[in-house]
Scaffold this motif. Structure first.
Motif, PDB file in Angstrom:
ATOM      1  N   SER A   9       0.820  -1.204   0.000  1.00  0.00           N
ATOM      2  CA  SER A   9       0.000   0.000   0.000  1.00  0.00           C
ATOM      3  C   SER A   9       0.847   1.244   0.000  1.00  0.00           C
ATOM      4  O   SER A   9       0.445   2.287  -0.465  1.00  0.00           O
ATOM      5  N   LEU A  32       0.600   4.356  -2.994  1.00  0.00           N
ATOM      6  CA  LEU A  32       0.292   5.669  -2.432  1.00  0.00           C
ATOM      7  C   LEU A  32       1.428   6.628  -2.716  1.00  0.00           C
ATOM      8  O   LEU A  32       1.242   7.803  -2.972  1.00  0.00           O
ATOM      9  N   GLU A  50      -6.495   2.385  -4.950  1.00  0.00           N
ATOM     10  CA  GLU A  50      -6.058   2.799  -3.615  1.00  0.00           C
ATOM     11  C   GLU A  50      -7.172   2.612  -2.595  1.00  0.00           C
ATOM     12  O   GLU A  50      -6.942   2.135  -1.483  1.00  0.00           O
TER      13      GLU A  50
END
Lengths: 777, 216
Positions: free
Chosen positions: A21, A25, A71
């Motif tokens: 993640s 990001l 996301e």
């Protein structure tokens, strides 16, 4: 319990996702390069074909194309995996409430992102929070709000919500301003703080947060009264917060507030609160009305509930009314009517979707709180923060004690000191306060960062310290816990009886009290409203009968889910049956008598003996609606006995077959594991099971409410047939109607069963199985 | 207080207050209501109750009125019914609905519970035999459902049966097939409504009643 390797694997997965993640990001800040390159290529290609042809890209990476949904999904996945992970670590989830753990995870993720050098996304952006994350939680709370305790304590809840929040806001704001102004000799940043921004800060920080309260109180299982008091307060103080926030924000720039403004503020409060409730109620009624016509398109029923509620929220927010109150009103108003109209599957869908969304939302909110903490912007000021924390606690305690003193004068069931302590201690702050702070304009409020830091500190303090210690304190103080008992039919009968009794006594006294008006409202509801909003026959169904049918449904479902009783529920098996409570009337062999009227005497006697012994055993084992078990006895004794009984049945069958088919027993023999006809005497509902020897019996329940025209007629037919029998027939042995030929009775009964099994408004699990199979091979 | 000084026999009120626990003001208000209902006579009869218009649409009206004339509710260990009651009996029956005071010991609370549950029990046990039989229970459910237009006698019966079964299984646990469950005794009734919190639910606010709101 997951074993060690499984736990390890899950933790590994979690770590991988954390890392995963971070990268996307992070890649958020550098999509432009690839995009630019792509567009360059396109331009190059179009410019002319004399350029060197690049090899056709078999596999290419275009992250930007899917960036936003990807996301979001990743965050949701992270939240859910965290939730899974916590429950694998047994001791931790007992000590630390989930909300704390989630905030810690958020801190970690935020820290990781920052370490990776990327920019933390503004996750607790106010629009995202107020429009996407908050509504599911509030809808879930509103739809399943226990109306009775809420209404009974409405006065108390309103006092706490309105007066309590006002008191908190002014106390904290005012004293904070006073504290900031001391030490005139040593001018610090605090001296820039005016009164109105202080009051604004006070109003933001003083509201008890429903999300945090729900998260913590859910785990401590406190008694219903306290739960509804704190929770109701957290919901209803939204109106106060909205008005105060807008009032102070508006006038903080100007610097002064006149009496006129205060007056307008009060009017605004009434408009916001009442308006919000009205908007919600209107949408609720619309939803109920729509659900009246959904009998042919059951699949989209849940959608109506969700969409109408969300629109109620958005409409309220549009007018700056209280969105939370609107959502609560919508859910509470539509629920009784919608539930009477929708199918059982839709009801389950609604319940599970709401629980799922609210659970994910809650998890996300806490994680985002952690992430936003890491990001800041922070401006730590020791004095300001500590004074805020202390003042919040003190204000809460004084407020609760003072208000309880006044409230107890009007309550029948007074609030004890223990109750007051829990109410005061349960005043948790949460993400709403943070979002409101985040929403402040930096130009108008130069000290916004300091505010945010203080808000976060208070939130952390309440969630961590108060959240973690409330459970041991509840144990220590021996506060009454939630009653685990399920609603029983007796309690329902007596609740209704008591309502009528108290209304009657009030009428005799001539006192138009609380019960009198409630009764009038109920009668109005029954006479006019239900007729409009509920489809078909259900509109006239009295509450007691509706409750009773609901109980029976639940029992039937439990029976199926427990695999037809192969795995016994460990609840207290009580062996009281219908025949124990019925006064002894006719001998149970009567139906057999009628059936065997054409047989020679000797045979008759033999058969009668066999049937009687089997019937009796069935009777004593069949339980009618019993809140502990609804099983036929065969399973109690285990498989060994099962076989013995099966043998007996084979014997019986052979004997009966010898008799020229005068008696056909379409129903399976009493003790067979496949056939439990747990039927109440002459009850409109019928449970019938498929005659499958060694598999899970399927029960198809026919609801009394006719949801398709066919079912009405067939139910009547069935009912008429039943009324010929005696009252307490434990087992349905259908005697052939006198002189009919050998095959006919079986056929007739069989086909009737067919029809019953097919007339369901939702497709049953096995609608097309062969129903002509003999019950024994 | 001026109104009270003109009311008859304050010493009477003293006795009544002690017996029932009402305050003088409450007793005064109830006395006014009593006189209103009985058309200024000394005793109330069943017909007087039937004149109350709001009571007419109450499904259990007959049982409520019956409770006022039931000697078991007069706290004198009497039995049977009477045809008319005086103000004292009226007050005693009303006192069953007084909210419990805040500071009560556990035993006091328990005795208040028993008293209120005893009142309910007497309302169900119409034949005075100390148990609520299946027939009486059925009658109760039918009365409750009597307001709805579509009264399905069979459903009422099956609800009552199911409820009875539940009581039996809670109280008796296990029963042999040929045993017969006679009916709900008072002890079983207590056990059944154990979690019902009747002491906080079966209350009327006698606090704020003034004569201006008493209308027929």
């Amino acid at each position: 319990r997951a074993s060690l390797p499984e736990r390890g694997l899950l933790l590994l997965m979690v770590l991988v996702f954390l890392e995963g993640s971070v990268l996307p990001l992070g890649a958020a800040s550098s999509p432009d390069v690839t995009h630019q390159a792509n567009s360059d290529n396109h331009i190059v290609k179009e410019a002319g074909h004399n350029f060197t042809k690049k090899p056709f890209p078999v596999l290419s990476l275009d992250y930007h194309h899917i960036q936003a949904p990807f996301e979001i999904s990743l965050w949701v996945l992270l939240a859910s995996l965290m939730k899974l992970g916590f429950h694998l670590i047994p001791r931790l989830s007992g000590i630390v409430p989930e909300s704390c753990l989630l905030i810690v995870v958020g801190l970690l993720v935020g820290g990781l992102i920052k370490l990776a050098g990327e920019q933390v996304p503004p996750v607790l952006d106010s629009r995202l929070f107020f429009l996407c994350l908050l509504p599911p939680i509030i809808l879930d709370a509103g739809y399943f709000l226990p109306i009775r305790p809420f209404m009974e304590n409405l006065g108390t809840i309103l006092m706490f919500a309105v007066v309590g929040t006002l008191w908190n806001a002014f106390f904290v704001g005012g004293l904070l301003y006073a504290v900031c102004q001391i030490q005139p000799g040593n001018p610090s940043i605090l001296h820039q703080l005016e009164l109105l921004p202080c009051l604004l800060f006070g109003s933001i920080i003083s509201a008890v947060d429903p999300v945090a309260v729900l998260a913590v109180f859910e785990e401590i299982h406190i008694n219903e009264l306290l739960h509804i008091l704190v929770f109701g307060e957290s919901l209803l103080n939204d109106a106060v917060t909205v008005v105060l926030y807008h009032l102070f924000e508006e006038y903080a720039g100007v610097g002064s507030v006149t009496v006129m403004d205060v007056f307008l503020g009060i009017i605004s409060f009434l408009v916001v609160a009442v308006g919000g409730v009205l908007v919600g109620a209107i949408y609720g009624i619309l939803a109920a009305f729509t659900s009246r016509f959904t009998s042919h398109t059951r699949v989209i029923e849940p959608l109506f509930v969700f969409v109408y509620s969300y629109m109620a929220y958005l409409s309220a927010e549009m007018f700056h009314l209280s969105g939370i109150m609107s959502l609560i009103a919508c859910g509470a108003v539509m629920r009784p009517y919608v539930e009477a109209n929708i199918s059982h599957k839709s009801h389950t869908t609604i319940k599970y979707f709401l629980k799922m969304w609210s659970s994910v939302s809650e998890t996300l909110i806490f994680i985002f709180l952690g992430v936003a903490t890491v990001e800041g912007p922070h401006n730590w000021n020791w004095t300001f923060v500590t004074v805020t924390v202390i003042l919040c606690l003190v204000a809460r305690v004084i407020g609760v004690v003072g208000l309880t003193y006044v409230i107890n004068k009007f309550r029948i069931v007074k609030l004890t000191t223990k109750d007051q302590f829990i109410v005061a201690y349960g005043g948790l702050r949460g993400a709403i306060a943070f979002s409101l702070g985040f929403l402040l304009n930096k130009d108008h409020f130069p000290l916004r960062d300091m505010f945010l830091t203080a808000i976060i500190t208070v939130i952390f303090f309440t969630v961590f310290v108060q959240g973690m210690t409330i459970k041991p304190l509840v144990e220590l103080l021996a506060v009454k816990k939630k009653q685990e008992a399920k609603r029983s039919i007796n309690e329902e009968i007596h609740t209704q009886f008591l309502d009528h009794l108290l209304t009657g006594i009030e009428d005799i006294c001539g006192h138009y009290g609380h019960h009198h008006w409630k009764d009038k409202l109920n009668r109005f509801n029954k006479k006019y409203v239900k007729k409009c909003l509920i489809a078909g026959e259900r509109s006239k169904e009295p509450q007691l009968i509706a409750f009773y049918h609901k109980m029976e449904m639940k029992q039937a479902i439990e029976l199926v889910e427990s695999g037809g009783g192969v795995k016994l529920p460990s609840a207290m098996p009580s062996a009281v049956s219908m025949q124990n409570i019925q006064p002894k009337k006719l001998p149970p062999a009567k139906p057999a008598e009628r059936a065997l009227s054409n047989l020679p005497k000797g045979r008759e006697e033999e058969i009668r003996k066999i049937l009687r012994s089997n019937l009796q055993r069935t009777r004593q084992r069949l339980r009618s609606y019993n809140r502990h078990t609804l099983l036929a006895d065969p399973y109690e004794d285990g498989l060994g006995d099962l076989l013995i009984k099966k043998q007996k049945m084979i014997e019986l069958e052979r004997k009966i077959k010898d008799m020229n088919n005068y008696l056909t027993v379409p129903a399976a023999p009493p003790d067979s594991p496949t056939m439990c006809r747990a039927r109440l005497a002459s009850d409109p509902q019928a449970y019938s099971m498929k005659p499958e020897p060694d598999s899970v019996p399927t029960i198809q329940v026919d609801l009394a409410s006719p949801q398709s025209p066919d079912s009405v007629n067939l139910m009547d037919e069935f009912r008429r047939a039943e009324q010929q029998h005696e009252e307490d027939q434990g087992l349905m042995m259908k005697p052939p109607s006198g002189e009919s030929g050998p095959k006919k009775p079986g056929e007739e009964d069989g086909s009737r069963e067919h029809k019953l099994m097919r007339c369901l408004s939702d497709p049953g699990p096995s609608a097309d199985e062969d129903e002509d199979e003999p019950f024994l091979p | 207080m001026g109104a009270l000084q003109s009311s008859p026999g304050q010493h009477e009120y003293g006795d009544l207050a002690e017996k029932t626990g009402f305050s003088f003001r409450q007793i005064g208000v109830l006395h006014t209501r009593f006189k209103q209902l009985s058309h200024n006579e000394e005793t109330l009869q069943r017909d007087h109750f039937n004149e109350i218009p709001d009571l007419a649409c109450n499904p259990i009206r007959a049982q409520i009125v019956g409770a006022f004339f039931d000697r078991r509710n007069f706290r004198e260990n009497g039995e049977g019914t009477v045809q008319e009651i005086g103000f004292e009996e009226f007050l005693v029956v009303m006192s069953h609905f007084r909210p419990p005071s805040l500071h009560m010991t556990q035993e006091q609370r328990e005795s208040v519970r028993r008293e209120k549950l005893r009142f309910l029990f007497n309302m169900h046990d119409t034949d005075n035999d100390g148990t609520i039989t299946l027939e009486e229970y059925r009658h109760l459910v039918e009365e409750l459902l009597s307001l709805s237009e579509t009264l399905e006698k069979n459903t009422a019966k099956s609800i009552a049966d199911a409820a009875m079964l539940e009581v039996a299984s809670i109280s008796m646990g296990h029963m042999e097939p040929d045993e017969f469950y006679e009916g709900i005794t008072f002890e079983h009734f207590l056990k059944l409504l154990n979690g019902f919190e009747i002491e906080s639910r079966m209350n009327i606010r006698f606090l704020r009643m003034d004569t201006t709101t008493l209308c027929k």
